[in-house]
Design a protein around this motif. Structure first.
Motif, short mmCIF file in Angstrom:
data_model
loop_
_atom_site.label_atom_id
_atom_site.label_comp_id
_atom_site.label_asym_id
_atom_site.label_seq_id
_atom_site.Cartn_x
_atom_site.Cartn_y
_atom_site.Cartn_z
N GLN A 141 55.91 169.14 40.13
CA GLN A 141 55.64 170.20 39.58
C GLN A 141 54.48 169.99 38.50
OE1 GLN A 141 58.82 173.00 38.64
NE2 GLN A 141 59.73 172.27 40.69
N ILE A 142 54.27 168.62 38.17
CA ILE A 142 53.07 168.67 37.22
C ILE A 142 51.73 168.59 37.96
CG2 ILE A 142 51.79 166.65 36.05
CD1 ILE A 142 54.44 165.04 35.84
N PRO A 143 50.92 169.49 37.60
CA PRO A 143 50.00 170.18 38.57
C PRO A 143 48.93 169.11 38.90
CG PRO A 143 50.11 171.67 36.37
CD PRO A 143 50.91 170.35 36.44
N GLU A 144 48.67 167.94 38.21
CA GLU A 144 47.80 166.90 38.63
C GLU A 144 48.45 165.97 39.79
OE1 GLU A 144 46.57 168.12 34.72
OE2 GLU A 144 48.54 167.64 35.45
N VAL A 145 49.66 166.05 39.77
CA VAL A 145 50.71 165.29 40.68
C VAL A 145 50.71 166.18 42.06
CG1 VAL A 145 52.91 164.20 41.54
CG2 VAL A 145 51.84 163.99 39.10
N LYS A 146 51.08 167.67 41.73
CA LYS A 146 51.20 168.28 43.05
C LYS A 146 49.75 168.52 43.72
CE LYS A 146 52.26 173.24 44.36
NZ LYS A 146 52.66 174.37 43.66
N ALA A 147 48.58 168.45 43.15
CA ALA A 147 47.52 168.54 43.63
C ALA A 147 47.01 167.35 44.73
CB ALA A 147 46.29 168.78 42.73
N VAL A 148 47.41 166.31 44.56
CA VAL A 148 47.47 165.03 45.29
C VAL A 148 48.34 164.74 46.05
CG1 VAL A 148 45.62 164.36 43.83
CG2 VAL A 148 47.98 163.53 43.54
N THR A 149 49.59 165.76 46.34
CA THR A 149 50.76 165.30 47.17
C THR A 149 50.47 166.30 48.24
OG1 THR A 149 52.18 164.85 45.19
CG2 THR A 149 53.07 165.31 47.44
N ASN A 150 50.29 165.89 49.50
CA ASN A 150 50.01 166.49 51.00
C ASN A 150 51.27 165.93 51.85
OD1 ASN A 150 49.11 167.63 53.41
ND2 ASN A 150 47.18 167.97 52.29
N LEU A 151 52.14 166.75 52.06
CA LEU A 151 53.20 166.32 52.84
C LEU A 151 52.95 166.30 54.32
CD1 LEU A 151 56.32 167.92 51.36
CD2 LEU A 151 55.96 165.36 51.37
N ARG A 152 52.04 167.13 54.63
CA ARG A 152 51.39 167.20 56.04
C ARG A 152 50.69 166.03 56.31
NH1 ARG A 152 46.64 169.09 58.54
NH2 ARG A 152 46.87 169.60 60.81
#
Length: 249
Positions: free
Chosen positions: A192-203
């Motif tokens: 949920q850190i925005p910078e981490v979420k932005a680069v986490t792509n489970l697909r």
């Protein structure tokens, strides 16, 4: 050009969300290794690339993390963010000494084991150390205490892949991360850190793993799973244990 297939021609995968290489126009990571005149034939990521010298600076994740932490501060958006603070160096290195070999690399030791004995040893070590991390994260918000550091990101990268990929692909099915309350909430906290979420792509994560190793998944079938129903944005309980995360207001 999309759609792509695996190296045996099986599967059909879209490339939406992928960022093309506008520097070397490489389509595959092996193209960069060949451009760097690497003849070993083992193509791994991550890669830190030197655009001027057209060569690989490093392909070792620990080295790259430390370089990115301090060597490019003059270009960084948050140059004061230090994920390897000197006062926590001993604690970070101590945590790395068991997290990396037994958890980060442990899932690979399970997945690529060629004997039952090797698999059993890797699986036992993996779950012993997941339990160790679960107990540790019951006492404080992050691995080394109240501050997020690079070792938290290292642990996160395995946890976020664990249920969607490793449980099936690497046979780490003894217990899911969703069954470890502290690890699961820790994972959501980091995500949920925005910078981490932005680069986490489970697909992308699932597509990469399930199509990259023909000896494990010859026809490149990407399975559906319960991980698709997990809400990583759901509330977590980690704030009760310490400080806010970096970059939070």
């Amino acid at each position: 050009d999309p759609p792509t297939a695996n190296q045996n021609g099986h599967g059909s995968f879209e490339c939406d969300g992928c960022i093309p290489d506008t520097i070397n126009n490489a389509k595959y990571i092996r193209d960069l290794y060949r451009l760097a005149d690497d003849k070993d034939g083992k193509y791994t990521v991550p890669v830190l690339w030197d655009k001027k010298k057209k060569t690989i600076v490093s392909n070792e994740s620990t080295e790259i993390l430390r370089m990115l932490n301090s060597e490019f501060n003059e270009f960084a958006k948050n140059p004061d963010l230090d994920l390897y603070p000197a006062d926590l160096e001993i604690q970070i290195n101590a945590a790395h000494s068991w997290i990396y070999p037994n958890i980060n690399n442990g899932v690979y030791r399970c997945g690529f084991a060629k004997t039952q004995e090797a698999y059993d040893a890797a699986a036992d070590s993996l779950y012993e150390n997941l339990c160790k991390a679960e107990k540790l994260l019951d006492r404080h918000r992050f691995v080394t205490g109240s501050r997020l550091t690079g070792i938290d990101l290292r642990l996160y990268m395995t946890l976020i892949r664990f249920d969607p990929v490793y449980v099936v692909y690497f046979k780490t099915s003894r217990k899911r991360i969703s069954e470890f309350p502290n690890l699961f909430n820790f994972m959501k906290d980091i995500y949920q850190i925005p910078e981490v979420k932005a680069v986490t792509n489970l697909r992308h994560i699932k597509m990469h793993y399930f199509t990259s190793h023909p000896h494990l998944n010859f026809f490149a079938i990407i399975p559906k799973g319960s991980d698709e129903d997990v809400d990583l944005d759901a509330p977590h309980d980690r704030a009760r244990l310490g400080k806010k995360r970096p970059l939070e207001d």
